[in-house]
Design a protein around this motif. Structure first.
Motif, short mmCIF file in Angstrom:
data_model
loop_
_atom_site.label_atom_id
_atom_site.label_comp_id
_atom_site.label_asym_id
_atom_site.label_seq_id
_atom_site.Cartn_x
_atom_site.Cartn_y
_atom_site.Cartn_z
N ALA A 184 -28.46 61.69 -142.78
CA ALA A 184 -28.15 62.37 -141.40
C ALA A 184 -27.32 63.81 -141.47
O ALA A 184 -27.05 64.19 -140.53
N CYS A 185 -27.04 63.96 -142.90
CA CYS A 185 -26.19 65.07 -143.01
C CYS A 185 -26.77 66.46 -142.75
O CYS A 185 -28.13 66.68 -142.93
N GLY A 186 -26.21 67.41 -142.01
CA GLY A 186 -26.90 68.50 -141.38
C GLY A 186 -26.93 69.74 -142.47
O GLY A 186 -26.47 69.56 -143.56
N LYS A 187 -27.30 70.59 -142.18
CA LYS A 187 -27.50 72.00 -142.79
C LYS A 187 -26.13 72.43 -143.45
O LYS A 187 -25.99 72.97 -144.62
N PHE A 188 -25.26 72.33 -142.40
CA PHE A 188 -23.74 72.83 -142.86
C PHE A 188 -23.09 71.69 -142.72
O PHE A 188 -23.10 70.69 -141.91
N CYS A 189 -22.14 71.45 -143.47
CA CYS A 189 -20.97 70.44 -143.44
C CYS A 189 -19.61 71.01 -143.31
O CYS A 189 -19.48 71.86 -144.12
N VAL A 190 -18.78 70.57 -142.28
CA VAL A 190 -17.69 70.97 -142.00
C VAL A 190 -16.52 70.19 -142.11
O VAL A 190 -16.58 69.07 -141.69
N GLN A 191 -15.56 70.43 -142.86
CA GLN A 191 -14.28 69.52 -143.06
C GLN A 191 -13.23 69.25 -141.99
O GLN A 191 -13.15 70.13 -141.32
#
Length: 494
Positions: A322-329
């Motif tokens: 399910a992780c998207g194109k960008f991952c944000v902390q």
């Protein structure tokens, strides 16, 4: 016995400085003793050198002209220092055995009236921090100082000692003696968390620019300098979701709800999800996560493995389907500053075609009230030299966001300290990084922060790790640069 050492010390106060001069004079190895001060002082058995700044390049150059012996002992911090038993003899012995350009040692520290051991760490290729702790004394071969006379840093007010030890490091291995050869009175009694951000204060700007200049020249000399333009990133892979916010968490029952809510209120033009990796919380955090998960507001992951640090938990989320194109902390005790944070981060990705975006943050207490030093924006980063200067400083900013395919390729180190810095270094060496200089993040400082107050041993562990990942990155850059034709801008394929 030949007199082999000239000693140079910064004046602290009359009593302490005279005591140190007398201790130097007790050694049969000491030739001359010099005291550096801004004003004339009344001390015996020494010569005085009037200087404007103890750490300036002109001061170091002047010292180089005065050295007549085989070695020069420099104690240039304006703090009280005393010699341990046989300290001079031991420094000379190790310097002669090892042929090292510079030798340093552990020391005893007097702080708030309590004397404790203060070990330091070994120097390595990646020990480029200008705040590397060598203890109160640096012991140089005279050849290093003579070589420094030809360095072109005459006008620098603060970077003399930094430039000198980098020059020494290019002449051989800097040797650490794991023995307590000195005692220093520590006058800065602040906690590690309070000291951590001194380098980003506005008052330190001139100092930081000098340090960057010296570090950049050093990188050029060792073949590790990166030259612009830096490659852009093509976002060619398809994802069902544009962005995933990733929160690793363990036992943050008092803060995790605030973090979650700050995600759920985001207003965006794209689809996003929230992935929370719960590393076996036992304080009620899991129950809060289950509550939001049952409402379909987040993806709650409990790893099968029980040996994961923060970085390992990140990998669980990054490689999740399910992780998207960008991952944000987002850290489990922090918040996004408002509902526009996520949109501004993604806009920056597409605006600059970068592989990573780093934001700016506001320091707050637990109640989200601003505390010094306020906004941390890391404006020492510049598009043309940021990737080089990143090797000198200990952090790059927050929040961090990544193009997921590149992050999957690199992987996050399975540690709970420095994993974000390791990623920033690795990405900065090959890809463009975008920066947001307005605060988009609230960083809480409270007693449960991992770096709020650390003892010397824990600080050493952290610093040793960051020096090591800097070493890895330096080695990688040197190898890549060897494959590039002089004058040709490197590309991602290189």
């Amino acid at each position: 016995m030949n007199r082999k050492v000239d000693c140079f010390l910064a004046f602290s106060n009359e009593e302490a400085s005279q005591k140190l001069v007398n201790q130097f004079r007790e050694s049969a190895l000491v030739n001359k003793v010099y005291v550096l001060s801004k004003l004339p002082v009344n001390l015996e058995n020494c010569e005085q050198i009037l200087v404007e700044e103890n750490g300036s390049c002109s001061t170091i150059r002047h010292i180089a002209k005065m050295v007549q012996s085989d070695f020069a002992l420099l104690a240039l911090a304006e703090s009280t220092v005393e010699l341990g038993q046989g300290a001079i003899d031991r420094l000379v012995q190790v310097a002669e055995y090892s042929d090292a350009p510079m030798v340093y040692s552990d020391y005893m520290e007097m702080k708030n009236g309590i004397l404790t051991e203060h070990p330091v760490i070994d120097y390595q290729l990646g020990s480029l921090r200008d705040d590397f702790n060598f203890g109160p004394v640096r012991f140089y071969r005279a050849e290093v100082l003579k070589a420094f006379r030809y360095e072109n840093y005459e006008m620098l007010k603060y970077a003399g000692r930094y430039a000198l030890r980098l020059r020494a490091s290019r002449m051989g291995e800097l040797v650490h003696i794991p023995e307590f050869l000195f005692m220093q009175v520590e006058t800065d009694t602040r906690s590690s968390g309070e000291k951590q951000f001194d380098y980003v204060k506005a008052s330190a700007r001139e100092y930081q620019l000098e340090m960057e200049q010296v570090c950049t020249a050093h990188l050029r000399d060792i073949g590790a300098l990166l030259l612009a333009p830096f490659p852009e990133t093509s976002f060619t892979e398809d994802f069902d979701t544009e962005v995933s916010i990733i929160i690793p968490v363990r036992n943050r029952v008092t803060t995790i709800r605030d973090a979650i809510v700050s995600v759920l209120i985001q207003k965006t033009t794209f689809r996003f999800n929230l992935i929370v990796v719960d590393n076996y919380s036992t304080d009620g955090t899991a129950e809060i996560l289950n509550e939001y998960s049952e409402q379909g507001k987040l993806i709650h992951i409990v790893p099968e493995r029980k040996d994961l640090g923060i970085g390992g938990c990140w990998n669980e989320a990054v490689f999740h389907p399910a992780c998207g194109k960008f991952c944000v902390q987002l850290d489990s005790d922090d918040l996004y500053v408002d509902e526009n944070t996520l949109q501004s981060i993604v806009d920056k990705f597409y605006e600059e075609n970068c592989a990573m975006v780093i934001g700016s943050y506001r320091m707050t207490n637990f109640n989200l009230e601003e505390i010094p030093p306020g906004v941390i924006d890391h404006r020492e980063w510049t598009d043309d030299n940021g990737p080089n200067n990143a090797l000198r400083i200990n952090g790059l900013g927050a929040p961090r966001a990544f193009y997921t395919p590149i992050l999957r390729q690199i992987r996050v180190p399975n540690v709970s300290y420095g994993e974000d810095y390791a990623l920033g270094l690795a990405i900065s060496g090959k890809y463009r990084i975008g920066r947001l200089y307005q605060p988009v993040y609230l960083c809480r400082r409270w007693e449960d922060n991992t770096d709020a107050s650390l003892d010397a041993n824990k600080m050493n562990i952290h610093n040793l790790y960051k020096d090591r990942i800097r070493t890895f990155e330096l080695q990688a850059r040197i190898q890549r640069n060897k494959k590039i034709d002089p004058g040709k801008a490197w590309t991602d394929e290189d």
